[in-house]
Design an enzyme around this catalytic site. Structure first.
Site, PDB file in Angstrom:
ATOM      1  N   GLU A 141      -7.737   3.717 -21.027  1.00  0.00           N
ATOM      2  CA  GLU A 141      -8.271   5.075 -20.971  1.00  0.00           C
ATOM      3  C   GLU A 141      -7.132   6.088 -21.087  1.00  0.00           C
ATOM      4  O   GLU A 141      -6.096   5.951 -20.437  1.00  0.00           O
ATOM      5  CB  GLU A 141      -9.017   5.268 -19.652  1.00  0.00           C
ATOM      6  CG  GLU A 141      -9.739   6.594 -19.509  1.00  0.00           C
ATOM      7  CD  GLU A 141     -10.604   6.643 -18.253  1.00  0.00           C
ATOM      8  OE1 GLU A 141     -11.440   7.546 -18.153  1.00  0.00           O
ATOM      9  OE2 GLU A 141     -10.439   5.768 -17.367  1.00  0.00           O
TER      10      GLU A 141
ATOM     11  N   LYS B  88     -16.944  10.342 -22.771  1.00  0.00           N
ATOM     12  CA  LYS B  88     -17.322   9.690 -21.511  1.00  0.00           C
ATOM     13  C   LYS B  88     -18.484  10.433 -20.863  1.00  0.00           C
ATOM     14  O   LYS B  88     -18.530  11.661 -20.867  1.00  0.00           O
ATOM     15  CB  LYS B  88     -16.112   9.670 -20.576  1.00  0.00           C
ATOM     16  CG  LYS B  88     -16.247   8.797 -19.343  1.00  0.00           C
ATOM     17  CD  LYS B  88     -14.914   8.728 -18.598  1.00  0.00           C
ATOM     18  CE  LYS B  88     -14.982   7.836 -17.375  1.00  0.00           C
ATOM     19  NZ  LYS B  88     -13.669   7.755 -16.682  1.00  0.00           N
TER      20      LYS B  88
ATOM     21  N   CYS C 110     -14.566   3.090 -18.338  1.00  0.00           N
ATOM     22  CA  CYS C 110     -14.154   3.013 -16.935  1.00  0.00           C
ATOM     23  C   CYS C 110     -15.291   3.242 -15.943  1.00  0.00           C
ATOM     24  O   CYS C 110     -16.057   2.333 -15.658  1.00  0.00           O
ATOM     25  CB  CYS C 110     -13.021   4.013 -16.677  1.00  0.00           C
ATOM     26  SG  CYS C 110     -12.112   3.686 -15.138  1.00  0.00           S
TER      27      CYS C 110
ATOM     28  N   LEU D 224      17.608   0.634   7.497  1.00  0.00           N
ATOM     29  CA  LEU D 224      17.052  -0.666   7.861  1.00  0.00           C
ATOM     30  C   LEU D 224      17.240  -0.894   9.358  1.00  0.00           C
ATOM     31  O   LEU D 224      18.354  -1.144   9.828  1.00  0.00           O
ATOM     32  CB  LEU D 224      17.745  -1.767   7.056  1.00  0.00           C
ATOM     33  CG  LEU D 224      17.225  -3.196   7.236  1.00  0.00           C
ATOM     34  CD1 LEU D 224      15.750  -3.304   6.869  1.00  0.00           C
ATOM     35  CD2 LEU D 224      18.042  -4.172   6.393  1.00  0.00           C
ATOM     36  N   SER D 225      16.137  -0.800  10.101  1.00  0.00           N
ATOM     37  CA  SER D 225      16.209  -0.878  11.561  1.00  0.00           C
ATOM     38  C   SER D 225      16.130  -2.290  12.100  1.00  0.00           C
ATOM     39  O   SER D 225      16.410  -2.518  13.274  1.00  0.00           O
ATOM     40  CB  SER D 225      15.070  -0.057  12.169  1.00  0.00           C
ATOM     41  OG  SER D 225      13.819  -0.697  11.928  1.00  0.00           O
ATOM     42  N   GLY D 226      15.708  -3.236  11.257  1.00  0.00           N
ATOM     43  CA  GLY D 226      15.475  -4.588  11.739  1.00  0.00           C
ATOM     44  C   GLY D 226      14.063  -4.804  12.227  1.00  0.00           C
ATOM     45  O   GLY D 226      13.707  -5.899  12.661  1.00  0.00           O
ATOM     46  N   GLY D 227      13.231  -3.740  12.164  1.00  0.00           N
ATOM     47  CA  GLY D 227      11.822  -3.856  12.527  1.00  0.00           C
ATOM     48  C   GLY D 227      10.975  -4.237  11.333  1.00  0.00           C
ATOM     49  O   GLY D 227      11.457  -4.320  10.196  1.00  0.00           O
TER      50      GLY D 227
ATOM     51  N   ASP E 234       8.543  -2.664   9.657  1.00  0.00           N
ATOM     52  CA  ASP E 234       8.256  -1.707   8.591  1.00  0.00           C
ATOM     53  C   ASP E 234       9.409  -1.575   7.601  1.00  0.00           C
ATOM     54  O   ASP E 234       9.231  -1.745   6.388  1.00  0.00           O
ATOM     55  CB  ASP E 234       7.904  -0.344   9.190  1.00  0.00           C
ATOM     56  CG  ASP E 234       6.588  -0.365   9.950  1.00  0.00           C
ATOM     57  OD1 ASP E 234       5.754  -1.236   9.649  1.00  0.00           O
ATOM     58  OD2 ASP E 234       6.398   0.482  10.836  1.00  0.00           O
ATOM     59  N   SER E 235      10.603  -1.266   8.100  1.00  0.00           N
ATOM     60  CA  SER E 235      11.737  -1.128   7.167  1.00  0.00           C
ATOM     61  C   SER E 235      12.083  -2.467   6.529  1.00  0.00           C
ATOM     62  O   SER E 235      12.496  -2.518   5.361  1.00  0.00           O
ATOM     63  CB  SER E 235      12.950  -0.540   7.889  1.00  0.00           C
ATOM     64  OG  SER E 235      13.393  -1.382   8.933  1.00  0.00           O
TER      65      SER E 235
END
Length: 768
Positions: free
Chosen positions: A76, A145, A212, A408-411, A413-414
């Site tokens: 499209e 469309k 679509c 980079l926190s080591g958790g 998420d990061s």
């Protein structure tokens, strides 16, 4: 550039390409052969990149012809890119599309190949989202469309009008579109039919269009097309990725042809075309309810073409074997005055091939198959990494950046963001090593600053590429634990990133000293005698200084390493934290891009566990996934700190709710469109193991914090769209950001309901 095939003769250019069928077509007159090879594609188009888009379209046409196809379907709005948004309000966009179409025809894209292109068309002063079907340098039909996508991330009604057939229009006298004068001068064609028609080729092949959103509507276009005898239906789409969405899309196409018979081709954009969404390709060809070809959903190549050879007699036989289909088709023919009355005859279009004719031989032509392919649908935990990884690659190479910077926190998420970049490096390295002279390898060399001279350098390992493009830094304070520092370092080593570990206490103390000199006061943590106001301020200054540090390092690290360019800063706030507002405004959640901003904590943890098992050396990811999430912004209390977390402060305790609960709240608020009262009523049933008063307390707590923190969504980092309950304020989740946080009417209704239950007085005494 040179034509991709030999140009057609000038005589053919001047021949009028179509005429309107004024009498009923004899649908029983068929050529001796009914075999046809069809092509569809994924294209990684980029909004307003007209030159680049044309080259990708030309490549798809070249590959289609190489495999013996006589019909090619594209995505499209492929000529301009789907995501032009308000640029669709500019006439320049329409003019450039006609320039591109002229170039496509002039360079031979349609020579011997019927092409279904997607582009916007300004017709009679109205903007339409159209399919433009061309063959042998002629435009055969412009098909507008009829149903606009206006939900979620889509805003088509803002730019385009849904087409309705004029009351005075008839099949014998179709609406015409006047072609641009430059187009007319070059190709000798003045106008073209405009409307909801299908094409009837000289060899009996019938081709129609569905665009679509029309597939998703109750009165889908393919139903009427099938009943009119159309055998091949092309759907050019601009469908973006969302977790667990692909199976629904596939089932719609499978059921369409299982019920009506026919050949259904689906084409889609694939990639980041300049915004938060990632179009996830997965072009496919479906025949009578069977998938016979499927393109990749996630990939780093710009062009994917798939083809299938089909016997159209299989379609005719399938339909004829269903009496109910025949009854409805006959009824429609009677209502419209004859079968095929809406078809446009294309006298010069011959799409089938004769296998007994040596001239039709093509060793690349796909074989006919009677078997259905197994559906290729990846698990959600793999979607979570593959989609954002491909999105980041497109953003990186198209932005001109030299790489990424990630705090980079080591958790979890990061670490999820780092793992996604690692997957990006794996995909790109694999593609570059497979074809060192290909486009992916060239882009890889440019991004890694290895494009000087005639070198065919490609990374020997994903870690080598990651060391060039990913810069990670653990930004610790006196409140950080050795556990998270260790995890960050081990993950950086596994991925191969350029990793640093720094302390920002000097910066924190400097800011606090400025505050003390100015006001004469020094804030303290609550555990050291301070108020919650002081405590939060001390946490926030650490978080915000990490954002300032991130941008400083992102700007200067390439210089430190003797390289040119800049780094894009990556954020790492997940969708649940955004929904609850559990983040500091202008902390590390503020970045250039956030690949996990619309992914839940639960999905991220499952992704980390999956990657730890999928890729050797990534075992630390499972350890990270199993660790309790912690912000590490308060002093460590040794008495309550756990070995797994390394800290006494945990996210769920700070939030006053679990990530699992947030998933429920998010889905009910957005997907089920629940306010406080209706959410409470649903959760009373879902959480029947809890007393109504407990459910009420949870719902009230959520809506309080949601409304108090909604303002944070107005400045949220652009995030990859992956989840249907994303709180992204930019375009997906449009709500106010100044609320009456007491929700007086709503909470009163909830209290009245709770009061009807026998446990209400007992719970009230407990709370008092």
């Amino acid at each position: 550039s040179a034509p991709i095939v030999a140009a057609s003769t000038q005589a053919n250019h001047q021949h009028h390409p179509y005429h309107i069928n004024t009498t009923q077509i004899d649908m029983t007159t068929r050529p001796s052969s009914t075999l046809i090879t069809l092509a569809t594609c994924n294209l990684n188009q980029w909004a307003l990149d007209f030159d680049g888009n044309v080259q990708r379209i030309l490549e798809s046409c070249r590959l289609s012809k190489e495999q013996g196809a006589s019909y090619r379907l594209g995505p499209e709005l492929e000529i301009c890119g789907y995501g032009c948004e308000d640029h669709f309000l500019e006439n320049d966009t329409f003019d450039h599309c006609w320039e591109s179409l002229t170039q496509l025809l002039d360079e031979g894209a349609t020579d011997g190949l019927m092409c279904d292109f997607g582009m916007p068309v300004l017709h009679a002063g109205v903007r339409y989202n159209c399919r433009v079907i061309c063959h042998d340098r002629k435009v055969l039909l412009i098909r507008p469309k009829t149903a606009m996508a206006d939900n979620g991330n889509y805003r088509e009604g803002r730019y385009f009008t849904a087409y309705s057939t004029p009351a005075n229009s008839s099949a014998n006298c179709p609406e015409k579109h006047l072609l641009p004068t430059t187009f007319s001068a070059q190709f000798g064609q003045r106008d073209v039919p405009f409307g909801l028609y299908h094409l009837q080729c000289a060899d009996g092949t019938t081709i129609g269009c569905e665009s679509c959103e029309e597939l998703w509507t109750p009165q889908a276009s393919h139903i009427d097309l099938a009943l009119r005898g159309v055998e091949i239906i092309g759907n050019g789409s601009g469908s973006h990725h969302e977790l667990r969405k692909l199976s629904t899309r596939m089932e719609l196409m499978i059921s369409a042809t299982r019920k009506c018979g026919g050949v259904y081709l689906y084409s889609n954009q694939r990639g980041c075309d300049g915004s938060r969404t990632y179009y996830d390709g997965c072009a496919m060809i479906v025949v009578n309810g069977r998938i016979v070809a499927q393109a990749p959903q996630f990939d780093v190549h710009d062009v994917n073409v798939i083809t299938a050879t089909i016997d159209l007699d299989d379609v005719r036989s399938y339909r004829a074997s269903h009496p109910a289909f025949g009854v409805q088709a006959a009824r429609m023919a009677a209502d419209e005055g004859g079968a095929g009355i809406n078809g446009l005859m294309c006298d010069n279009a011959h799409l089938v091939f004769d296998p007994t004719n040596a001239a039709s031989f093509n060793k690349n032509r796909p074989k006919i198959t009677e078997e259905s392919m197994a559906l290729k649908i990846v698990a959600p935990e793999e979607e979570c990494c593959l989609g954002p990884a491909c999105w980041l690659w497109d953003f990186l190479r198209r932005s001109g950046a030299a790489g990424f910077f990630l705090p980079l926190s080591g958790g979890a998420d990061s670490s999820s963001v780092a793992a996604i970049v690692a997957v990006m490096c794996i995909l790109v390295t694999r593609a570059a090593r497979d074809d060192p002279e290909g486009e992916v390898a060239k882009e890889c060399r440019r991004v890694c600053r290895q494009d000087q001279g005639n070198s065919l350098w490609v990374p020997s390992t994903p870690q080598e590429m990651a060391n060039s493009v990913l810069h990670t830094t653990f930004m610790g304070t006196e409140n950080s634990s050795n556990v998270t520092n260790s995890r960050a370092k081990r993950l950086g080593d596994a991925i191969g990133s350029y990793h640093l570990s720094i302390k920002i206490d000097l910066m924190v103390k400097a800011v606090l000293q400025v505050f003390q000199i100015t006001t004469g006061h020094m804030p303290r943590f609550a555990s050291r005698g301070g108020t919650m106001t002081e405590d939060l301020a001390l946490q926030n200054i650490q978080a915000r200084l990490r954002m300032v540090t991130a941008y400083l390092f992102a700007q200067l690290l390439p210089w430190v390493r003797g390289r040119s360019g800049f780094l894009l800063v990556l954020g790492s706030a997940n969708v649940d934290e955004g929904l609850r507002g559990y983040m500091t405004k202008y902390d590390c959640s503020s970045a250039d891009l956030n690949p996990i901003g619309a992914i839940s904590k639960g999905d991220l943890n499952r992704m980390l566990v999956f990657l730890s098992k999928e890729y050797p050396g990534f075992e630390v990811l499972e350890e990270i996934a199993n660790a309790p999430p912690t912000a590490e912004l308060r002093p460590i209390d040794a008495a309550t700190a756990t070995a797994e977390a390394g800290h006494s402060q945990t996210d769920e305790e700070d939030m006053g709710m679990t990530y699992e609960d947030l998933g429920y709240f998010g889905r009910l608020r957005k997907i089920s469109r629940c306010g406080p009262v209706s959410m409470f009523k649903k959760l009373m049933v879902t959480w029947s193991h809890l007393a109504p008063s407990e459910v009420a307390a949870k719902v009230k707590r959520f809506f309080y914090y949601y409304s108090v923190n909604r303002h944070k969504m107005t400045t949220i980092t652009p995030a990859y769209h992956a989840e249907a309950y994303s709180p992204d304020d930019n375009r997906f989740d449009l709500r106010q950001f100044l609320y009456n946080t007491r929700w007086t009417r709503q909470f009163r209704v909830i209290d009245d309901i709770v009061a009807q239950y026998p446990d209400s007085e007992q719970d009230k005494d407990k709370n008092d």
